[in-house]
Design an enzyme around this catalytic site. Structure first.
Site, mmCIF file in Angstrom:
data_model
loop_
_atom_site.group_PDB
_atom_site.id
_atom_site.type_symbol
_atom_site.label_atom_id
_atom_site.label_comp_id
_atom_site.label_asym_id
_atom_site.label_seq_id
_atom_site.Cartn_x
_atom_site.Cartn_y
_atom_site.Cartn_z
ATOM 1 N N ASP A 284 2.176 -8.126 3.993
ATOM 2 C CA ASP A 284 2.629 -8.747 2.827
ATOM 3 C C ASP A 284 1.008 -9.073 1.866
ATOM 4 O O ASP A 284 0.273 -9.487 2.452
ATOM 5 C CB ASP A 284 3.196 -10.096 2.961
ATOM 6 C CG ASP A 284 3.477 -10.936 1.790
ATOM 7 O OD1 ASP A 284 4.261 -10.495 0.898
ATOM 8 O OD2 ASP A 284 3.054 -12.011 1.561
ATOM 9 N N GLU A 326 1.944 -3.702 1.544
ATOM 10 C CA GLU A 326 2.470 -4.089 0.341
ATOM 11 C C GLU A 326 1.449 -4.403 -0.586
ATOM 12 O O GLU A 326 0.879 -5.745 -0.637
ATOM 13 C CB GLU A 326 3.476 -5.470 0.422
ATOM 14 C CG GLU A 326 4.271 -5.637 -0.559
ATOM 15 C CD GLU A 326 4.238 -6.976 -1.456
ATOM 16 O OE1 GLU A 326 4.550 -7.235 -2.520
ATOM 17 O OE2 GLU A 326 3.276 -7.640 -0.932
HETATM 18 C C1 GLC Z 1 4.804 -10.698 -1.664
HETATM 19 C C2 GLC Z 1 6.390 -10.694 -1.576
HETATM 20 C C3 GLC Z 1 6.753 -11.956 -2.853
HETATM 21 C C4 GLC Z 1 5.905 -13.300 -2.278
HETATM 22 C C5 GLC Z 1 4.523 -12.852 -2.162
HETATM 23 C C6 GLC Z 1 3.666 -14.035 -2.095
HETATM 24 O O1 GLC Z 1 4.392 -10.194 -2.641
HETATM 25 O O2 GLC Z 1 7.029 -9.320 -1.789
HETATM 26 O O3 GLC Z 1 8.047 -12.010 -2.618
HETATM 27 O O4 GLC Z 1 6.068 -13.987 -3.466
HETATM 28 O O5 GLC Z 1 4.239 -11.939 -1.557
HETATM 29 O O6 GLC Z 1 3.847 -14.356 -0.536
#
Ligand code: GLC
Length: 650
Positions: A284, A326
């Site tokens: 993430d 991500e």
């Molecule tokens: C990622 C997740 C999102 C979250 C962010 C902070 O982007 O997809 O939902 O708010 O991380 O953890």
């Protein structure tokens, strides 16, 4: 690679390993460690070589990998070996994913196991279960503020449930994807709690400061992620009497990867989850992993080195496990998260294709494909053994983060064009889309969009007006967007509810905790009674579900849809159509021509005039999806509003 300094260090580390580690059979582990050691050593010394304790930390790193290996089951190790032998396994067209919250798709994790038949019915064989770990109530950011990385939130289930899911998935050839929230912890995590109590070891796990001097320096160049609800990037902690860096919400403390102890802790956690049978880990917010004054603190070179090191270490212990990056960042930045080289500087095998996602939405709003062409043309090429995660919707907002140069190149002014998109999707343009503005920033004029796929393409307003034409065209738009992600090349990731046409869920407004975060509007709770309508001919659910199921089945049978950099974008004059060709990488004469009409009017391709050579024997082209010959009129190939073709030679 053999290199004296690193290998003499390796030998002394092996001498120093704890006796219980040495006693184990570590044959495969040693082979992989030897192969990766020079790279691991170089990266580790590059990042942490200035510290006095670097060699001691390196010993801990190797011990962590060895411990992870010892805890890996024979069954998982067998999978590692199979995947090493068939190392392109994840590039196949056979994989189709779905992302869901376990308590949105099912009641909880135990109930999710009982719904595997739904995945099988639709053809899903990769399931991303959104965060399941312990989070404080009310301060969870949808599961992304973790207070214990090794414990499942008891409202969702237990570690046993996850083991059961992983076993059942494996039995049914379904891949399990889970999140690792690498960038931050909850302020209720044990490390943060110890830091608050004054433990300087744990204060070093985060970015903590006595006064505003350094935070103010950082702030000069750092953007805000949640400007509306969490302005600024630092939070005052009264217990600690220090400022702490909190890029996301003020309860999410950013981890300090300039401290090797943090890296080693997170590696240990990654290996723990790999050993629970997780096939793919979604890392993430990876763009944020390294912070440097004077920069946006995103996409820093050292963030890439951290990921390379993580990959190299994970390969030693659990080489069958893949990473998804991500990183919702500009196209030329996102590509770097695959790594610089497929072997010596690999990062993540898979990355979210946020560019394609945003471009598809641009096509929906403008009904033309100018920007889509431009954006796809400028998508940098990927490394080998790397693939996109192609999606239309996910649990997050839609940001229109295309490259400004691309917007200008097709004749729009970036600010005005984004404004149009924001107005369009929030229904201020023609009232069809039912999106909500997310984090509007008055200072910059930026905003992102929330809303379910079905509501954004007009199904909600169409159903309200019982406007049959609009209902039909909304359904076709849903299918059109999926026809692209299923054929583009990469892993398609369908979002929970989208195969059933689930509309916005407004219940979040009445929930004190959720009401300030309108991403909850598109995090549905599936109504399984209503979902039964997928079997009833004539219903919206039936139309969407049966069509999606058919598309998925066809994708899986079509080897040209595998991802081996085997796509060619075909420029055509009609500005409403997107056209690309996919070919089988081993048998390039086997082609599929994808043509998609983004307009609400019928459109045509003037085959003769544009001279698409692939269409030369066009009378022989058949649409894989409908099973019929492509419709032609007057030497032109015609498409209905929002129709797509997957054409192949008979
Ligand atoms: C990622 C997740 C999102 C979250 C962010 C902070 O982007 O997809 O939902 O708010 O991380 O953890």
């Amino acid at each position: 690679m053999y290199e004296q300094i690193s290998h003499s260090l390796l030998n002394s580390i092996l001498d120093d390993l704890k006796p219980d580690i040495c006693r184990q059979d570590l044959r495969h582990f040693y082979t992989r460690l030897g192969a990766n050691f020079y790279t691991i050593y170089s990266l580790f010394f590059n990042l942490y070589g200035h510290r006095d304790d670097v060699e001691a930390q390196m010993l801990r790193l190797v011990e962590t990998m060895a411990k992870g290996y010892i805890n890996r089951s024979a069954e998982l190790e067998q999978i590692d070996i199979q995947r090493e032998q068939d190392h392109n396994w994840f590039l196949s067209q056979k994989w189709v994913g779905m992302a869901l919250y376990s308590n949105g798709f099912a009641d909880d994790l135990a109930d999710l196991v009982t719904k595997i038949s739904y995945f099988q019915e639709l053809g899903i064989n990769m399931v991303h279960i959104m965060p399941i770990l312990m989070c404080p109530t009310g301060k969870s950011d949808g599961g992304y503020a973790i207070s214990d990385f090794r414990q499942v939130d008891d409202r969702l289930g237990s570690l046993d449930d996850i083991r059961k899911i992983s076993e059942e998935f494996r039995r049914n050839d379904i891949l399990l994807v889970l999140d690792i929230v690498m960038n931050h912890t909850s302020d209720e995590h044990e490390w943060a709690q110890k830091a608050m109590m004054g433990d300087s070891v744990y204060q070093d796990y985060y970015y903590t400061f006595d006064n505003r001097e350094i935070p103010d320096m950082f702030e000069r160049s750092m953007p805000e992620v949640f400007p509306e609800t969490a302005p600024g990037n630092f939070t005052w902690n009264p217990e600690m009497e220090k400022w702490v860096m909190t890029v996301f919400n003020n309860y999410q403390w950013d981890l300090n990867y300039s401290n090797p102890a943090v890296f080693i802790e997170m590696l240990d956690i990654i290996l723990f989850w790999a050993n629970q049978g997780v096939d793919i880990l979604r890392l993430d917010a990876v763009a944020f992993l390294w912070k440097k004054i004077g920069t946006s603190c995103q996409n820093e070179r050292n963030a890439h080195l951290i990921l390379q090191l993580m990959k190299d270490c994970c390969q030693v212990t659990a080489p069958g496990v893949l990473f998804i990056a991500e990183a919702i960042v500009a196209p030329f930045e996102v590509i770097k998260y695959f790594g610089e080289d497929a072997i010596v500087a690999k990062e993540c095998e898979i990355a979210y294709n946020a560019t394609l996602m945003a471009l598809l939405w641009d096509g929906m709003a403008t009904r033309n494909t100018k920007l889509l062409y431009q954006g796809i043309k400028n998508l940098p090429s990927k490394l080998e053994r790397a693939t996109w995660l192609n999606y239309v919707r996910c649990h997050d907002d839609i940001g229109f983060g295309f490259d400004d140069n691309d917007i200008r190149a097709v004749g729009y002014e970036p600010h005005a064009h984004r404004r149009f998109l924001i107005n369009y999707f929030s229904g201020q343009y023609d009232g069809i889309a039912r999106g909500k503005l997310f984090m509007p920033n008055d200072a910059t004029g930026d905003a992102r969009i929330c809303g379910s796929l079905a509501s954004l393409v007009g199904l909600e307003s169409a159903l309200e007006k019982t406007d049959e034409d609009l209902i039909a065209s909304s359904i076709n738009r849903i299918l059109l967007m999926h026809s692209i992600i299923l054929s583009f090349g990469g892993l398609p990731l369908i979002y929970n509810g989208d195969a059933l046409g689930v509309l916005n869920n407004y219940s979040y407004i009445d929930d004190l905790i959720k009401k300030t975060d309108n991403r909850w509007i598109h995090r549905p709770k599936i109504d399984w009674e209503k979902a039964e309508l997928r079997y009833k001919q004539g219903t919206v659910e039936y139309k969407i579900f049966t069509a999606m199921k058919k598309m998925i089945a066809i994708r899986k049978e079509t080897s040209a849809f595998a991802d081996f950099n085997n796509r060619e974008l075909l420029p055509i004059e009609n500005p409403h159509l997107l056209c690309f060709i996919r070919f089988d990488y081993q048998r390039p004469s086997e082609k599929v021509l994808v043509i998609a009409n983004f307009d609400h009017n019928p459109q045509y391709v003037d085959v003769g005039a544009i001279g698409i050579k692939e269409l030369a024997g066009r009378n022989q082209w058949v649409d894989l999806y409908s099973g019929r010959m492509a419709t032609q009129y007057d030497d032109r190939l015609v498409l209905q509003p929002y129709q797509f073709y997957w054409l192949t030679e008979r």
